[in-house]
Design an enzyme around this catalytic site. Structure first.
Site, PDB file in Angstrom:
ATOM      1  CG  HIS A  44      -2.121  -0.926   1.005  1.00 13.14           C
ATOM      2  ND1 HIS A  44      -2.860  -1.453   2.045  1.00 13.14           N
ATOM      3  CD2 HIS A  44      -2.693  -1.407  -0.125  1.00 13.14           C
ATOM      4  CE1 HIS A  44      -3.815  -2.210   1.554  1.00 13.14           C
ATOM      5  NE2 HIS A  44      -3.741  -2.205   0.244  1.00 13.14           N
ATOM      6  CG  HIS A  77      -1.672  -6.192   1.864  1.00 13.09           C
ATOM      7  ND1 HIS A  77      -1.563  -5.601   0.624  1.00 13.09           N
ATOM      8  CD2 HIS A  77      -1.133  -5.321   2.739  1.00 13.09           C
ATOM      9  CE1 HIS A  77      -1.006  -4.415   0.746  1.00 13.09           C
ATOM     10  NE2 HIS A  77      -0.723  -4.216   2.010  1.00 13.09           N
ATOM     11  CB  CYS A  99       4.206 -10.659   4.756  1.00 16.76           C
ATOM     12  SG  CYS A  99       5.369 -10.594   6.142  1.00 16.76           S
ATOM     13  CD  GLU A 129      -2.350  -8.146   7.725  1.00 18.02           C
ATOM     14  OE1 GLU A 129      -1.650  -7.171   7.378  1.00 18.02           O
ATOM     15  OE2 GLU A 129      -2.231  -8.698   8.840  1.00 18.02           O
ATOM     16  CB  CYS A 199       4.703  -7.964  12.030  1.00 15.82           C
ATOM     17  SG  CYS A 199       4.934  -6.378  11.251  1.00 15.82           S
ATOM     18  CB  SER A 228      -3.093  -0.920   8.040  1.00 18.95           C
ATOM     19  OG  SER A 228      -3.217  -1.216   9.392  1.00 18.95           O
ATOM     20  CG  ASN A 229       2.797   0.172   8.167  1.00 18.27           C
ATOM     21  OD1 ASN A 229       3.659   1.027   8.285  1.00 18.27           O
ATOM     22  ND2 ASN A 229       2.549  -0.412   7.001  1.00 18.27           N
TER      23      ASN A 229
END
Ligand code: SF4
Length: 355
Positions: A44, A77, A99, A129, A199, A228-229
């Site tokens: 993303h 994702h 991942c 995800e 993670c 998102s992160n």
């Protein structure tokens, strides 16, 4: 007003999963005639996606749009099991660049569901995800997006001894902890992953940002709005008490006037944002006293290329040797430039391809 100093978070930017996915798609672009297809955005980040688009990659949200026989990559994702099966069923070369840490959560969901647990999944509705993970065991899983959702979800649980709480890997620690504490209060036997599902890259970037957000008068988070992160990082900076938090895709979205006269500015980048954007943002801030790196931890995680590409590696090494007049058989045995991409930087690989 000019900026005095930039506090630069370390670690920041590309994580091991993003490195792996970008290098894998770059390989596909090098090896196959265009177009190479990719199910969902590979990561993303607008700039990364645009760079691949310029190289002839076609991003689709439906695998039925991919012509039979065309090479296809599935994004980092993670994809729903039936999407993976459909993708593989049509005579295509399919590379699943999920991942490994997302795969781990898929596995937890499958195992807990098979054991009869109610699986509560903390994540963002509609995020790739979350959609992929919820599809692993749809009859047993329920999405919890906000703490308030627990008011509806918890009373529905049938067996209090069989409740599991999983999470999207990129949540903010604060969001996770609030939901986890409340759920455990009601279900003391609650099952979660040993640490949790957030993670290492997510938690490391949040820790580094917390260290600078308490000292900076403003923080700039580099990353895309659908990452998102990246959004989790903006929340972390705000909850650490930073008075001004800006998210930008790149330097073109940063207007120094918006910094409200802040003299000390923190800078970080989400796990899918390339380092060249970080350097371009710092150049735009042009801090009079320079950049102070704020280091929290080393990150030396490495994820090898997806299995489907690893199987191709000996052939690619042989081809590379042949092109420079070498011995392809020896190169296949010994290994060549494709065998170990650990030392290759995904940003550089992508930049090289674009030349
Ligand atoms: Fe993997 Fe974490 Fe990176 Fe997502 S943020 S790709 S889960 S390492």
């Amino acid at each position: 007003m000019p900026v005095d100093r930039v506090l630069l978070a370390q670690p920041r930017g590309y994580c091991a999963g993003v490195e792996m996915a970008i290098k894998a798609l770059a390989w596909m672009v090098r090896v196959f005639e265009p177009p190479v297809y990719c199910y969902h955005e590979i990561v993303h980040n607008r700039l990364v996606v645009d760079r691949f688009r310029d190289l002839g990659v076609v991003f689709v949200d439906d695998v039925d749009e991919v012509p039979e026989g065309a090479p296809l990559m599935l994004s980092a994702h993670g994809s729903a099991p039936e999407i993976v099966a459909t993708a593989r069923s049509r005579n295509r070369f399919v590379v699943n660049a999920v991942c490994p840490l997302v795969t781990k959560v898929h596995h937890e969901a499958k195992v807990r569901a098979e054991k009869g647990f109610t699986v509560l999944y903390v994540g963002h509705a509609g995020h790739d995800e979350a959609v992929g993970t919820l599809a692993v065991a749809p009859e047993s899983m329920q999405l919890v997006e906000h703490e308030e959702d627990l008011d509806d979800v918890l009373p529905e649980v049938q067996d209090p001894s069989k409740v599991a709480l999983l999470a999207q890997t990129t949540l903010s620690m604060r969001d996770w902890e609030g939901i986890m504490d409340r759920t455990r209060e009601q279900f003391p036997e609650l099952w979660t992953a040993t640490r949790n599902d957030l993670c290492f890259a997510t938690t490391n970037r949040q820790a580094a940002l917390t260290a600078i957000a308490t000292r900076a008068e403003a923080v700039v988070v580099i990353g895309s709005a659908n990452s998102s992160n990246t959004i989790a990082l903006t929340k972390v900076a705000r909850s650490a008490g930073c008075p001004l938090v800006l998210r930008v895709d790149g330097p073109e979205e940063l207007f120094v006037d918006e910094l409200d006269g802040a003299r000390v500015v923190g800078v970080t980048a989400g796990a899918s944002a390339p380092e060249d954007l970080v350097q371009a943002v710092i150049a735009k801030l042009d801090p009079a006293e320079g950049v102070e790196p704020v280091y929290v931890t080393d990150e030396d995680e490495y994820f090898p290329p997806p299995r489907e590409l690893r199987e191709l590696v000996p052939a690619l090494d042989g081809l590379a040797a042949l092109m420079v007049g070498g011995n392809p058989v020896a190169a296949r045995r010994r290994g060549g430039p494709f065998s170990d991409d650990r030392g290759m930087d995904a940003s550089l690989v992508l930049a090289e391809l674009a030349r």
